[in-house]
Design an enzyme around this catalytic site. Structure first.
Site, short mmCIF file in Angstrom:
data_model
loop_
_atom_site.label_atom_id
_atom_site.label_comp_id
_atom_site.label_asym_id
_atom_site.label_seq_id
_atom_site.Cartn_x
_atom_site.Cartn_y
_atom_site.Cartn_z
N TYR A 64 -10.59 4.44 -3.63
CA TYR A 64 -10.05 5.43 -2.65
C TYR A 64 -9.70 6.90 -3.52
O TYR A 64 -8.80 7.47 -3.19
CB TYR A 64 -8.53 5.02 -2.42
N LYS B 144 -15.78 -7.69 -9.75
CA LYS B 144 -16.92 -8.22 -8.79
C LYS B 144 -18.12 -7.66 -9.49
O LYS B 144 -19.12 -6.86 -8.94
CB LYS B 144 -17.00 -7.34 -7.54
N ASP C 5 -13.72 -12.27 -4.42
CA ASP C 5 -13.79 -13.17 -3.06
C ASP C 5 -13.19 -14.49 -3.62
O ASP C 5 -12.53 -15.10 -2.79
CB ASP C 5 -15.18 -13.12 -2.50
N ASP D 176 -5.51 -3.67 -2.36
CA ASP D 176 -5.04 -3.44 -1.10
C ASP D 176 -5.24 -4.60 -0.22
O ASP D 176 -4.28 -5.21 0.63
CB ASP D 176 -6.01 -2.36 -0.45
N ASP E 142 -2.47 -7.73 1.05
CA ASP E 142 -2.11 -8.05 2.48
C ASP E 142 -2.39 -9.71 2.81
O ASP E 142 -1.46 -10.15 3.50
CB ASP E 142 -2.99 -7.32 3.71
#
Ligand code: ATP
Length: 355
Positions: A139, A190, A223, A247, A251
């Site tokens: 971001y 990752k 993941d 982020d 959630d």
């Protein structure tokens, strides 16, 4: 010596932000007042209505006006009439970036008495906290878009990962892990696919982790970590993640904790050179705004995190205990948790449960 006073800049913002903010501040005020502490809120009318009136999300000198506050409390930002990238890039991200709020802290707990979506998972099994890198990464806003409107239209969005940026969030996460009984840290990576940024991330995690032999650090591809949060949430304690990964994971964490309306967040400048900002993690929820039924627990809990940051750990604990009591009792709950109470009812119940 005088009684402590804290000047709080308040941005209720949009939609249900306007509804949960006064309720959360009433709880903060009640618990602080009983301890002889004065909370001085200074409210700013910034957000999407302000944008429609002025063409700006906040006043031109907003950051200067926020600078001297002891903390910032934010309700929620967003309205269907204003593109999300405008509301986020012109209000939330400037505050996070200017005030070097590089830690985004999000506790994720299934509270006693709340039924989450995972079958046969007791409340005690979901007690996680995520430290999300909040200043760079995916971001960072670096990139561009060319050949607009043509078949060759191209967008490039670049992640920015610095050794300094990774090091400081990982170190903060190790400190948090060290302060908790299980002392477990999961790093979201990752590095199998992102061979530059996430390999640097992994290298820095290894280096910082070596300074914390009492913390068990495990790396998971993001993941696999997302799947583990659903299948084996009990094995997760503290998570450290990049801006985008954090982020998404938070959630998910809020969802497995029963409702988006319960989860709080803190944007911290750990060195305290600048004010930190506290907010529920939910958005403005236009679908339920104006009905007085938004769950204020996430905002109240964010208020507790603010009290902790202001040096009042005891008051934080009192507010969280009051939230636990109200949720465990089960009589006063908003519709997202299966009840019929209003936002104001829940606020009053938490204040009553403070004693
Ligand atoms: P954003 O992009 O800002 O996160 P969003 O619309 O994707 O916004 P939210 O505004 O957080 O997400 O809302 C998602 C859904 O969750 C909404 O439909 C809303 O009904 C529900 N929700 C969010 N917060 C609350 C809350 N405090 N109380 C009750 N329901 C909520």
């Amino acid at each position: 010596m005088g009684q402590p006073r804290h000047r709080i800049a308040v941005i209720p913002g949009d939609g249900i932000g306007q509804e949960v903010t006064p309720v959360a501040l009433a709880v903060v005020d009640a618990v602080a007042r009983r301890a002889g502490i004065t909370i001085e809120p200074v409210t700013h009318p910034w957000g999407c209505d302000y944008y429609r009136d002025t063409g700006r999300m906040m006043a031109a000198d907003a950051l200067d006006r926020l600078r001297d506050s002891d903390a910032i409390f934010l309700g929620a930002i967003g309205h269907p009439s204003v593109p999300d990238h405008v509301s986020v890039w012109e209000l939330i991200l400037p505050i996070r970036q200017r005030f070097e709020q590089y830690v985004n802290l999000r506790p994720m707990r299934l509270m006693p008495g709340v039924s989450g979506p995972l079958a046969n998972v007791p409340a005690a099994d979901i007690d996680m906290i995520c430290l999300r890198e909040n200043s760079e990464g995916e971001y960072a806003g670096v990139g561009g878009r060319v050949h607009r409107g043509t078949p060759d239209e191209t967008a490039v969005q670049t992640g920015v990962f610095t050794r300094r940026g990774i090091e400081r969030i990982v170190r903060y996460a190790c400190e948090v892990a060290r302060s908790r009984p299980r002392r477990l840290l999961a790093s979201a990576t990752k590095s199998n696919a992102l061979q530059h940024s996430m390999v640097l991330w992994d290298d820095v995690v290894d280096e910082v982790a070596a300074e914390y032999p009492d913390v068990t650090v495990r790396k998971y591809h993001v993941d696999a970590l997302a799947a583990r949060m659903v299948t084996h949430p009990r094995t997760i304690d503290v998570i450290v993640a990049s801006n985008l990964f954090g982020d998404i994971l938070t959630d998910l964490g809020a969802a497995v904790s029963g409702s988006l309306g319960v989860a709080p967040g803190a944007n911290l400048n750990p060195e305290r050179r600048h004010p930190s900002m506290f907010e529920p993690i939910h958005g403005s929820a236009p679908d339920i705004a104006g009905r007085g039924i938004a769950n204020p627990i996430g905002a109240i809990w964010a208020g507790a995190l603010m009290l902790d940051h202001l040096g009042h750990r005891d008051l934080h604990d009192r507010v969280v205990t009051a939230i636990e009591r109200v949720l465990a009792d089960g009589r006063v709950r908003t519709p997202d948790l299966g009840g019929q109470a209003t936002t104001a009812d829940v606020g009053r119940a938490v204040v009553d449960a403070l004693s």
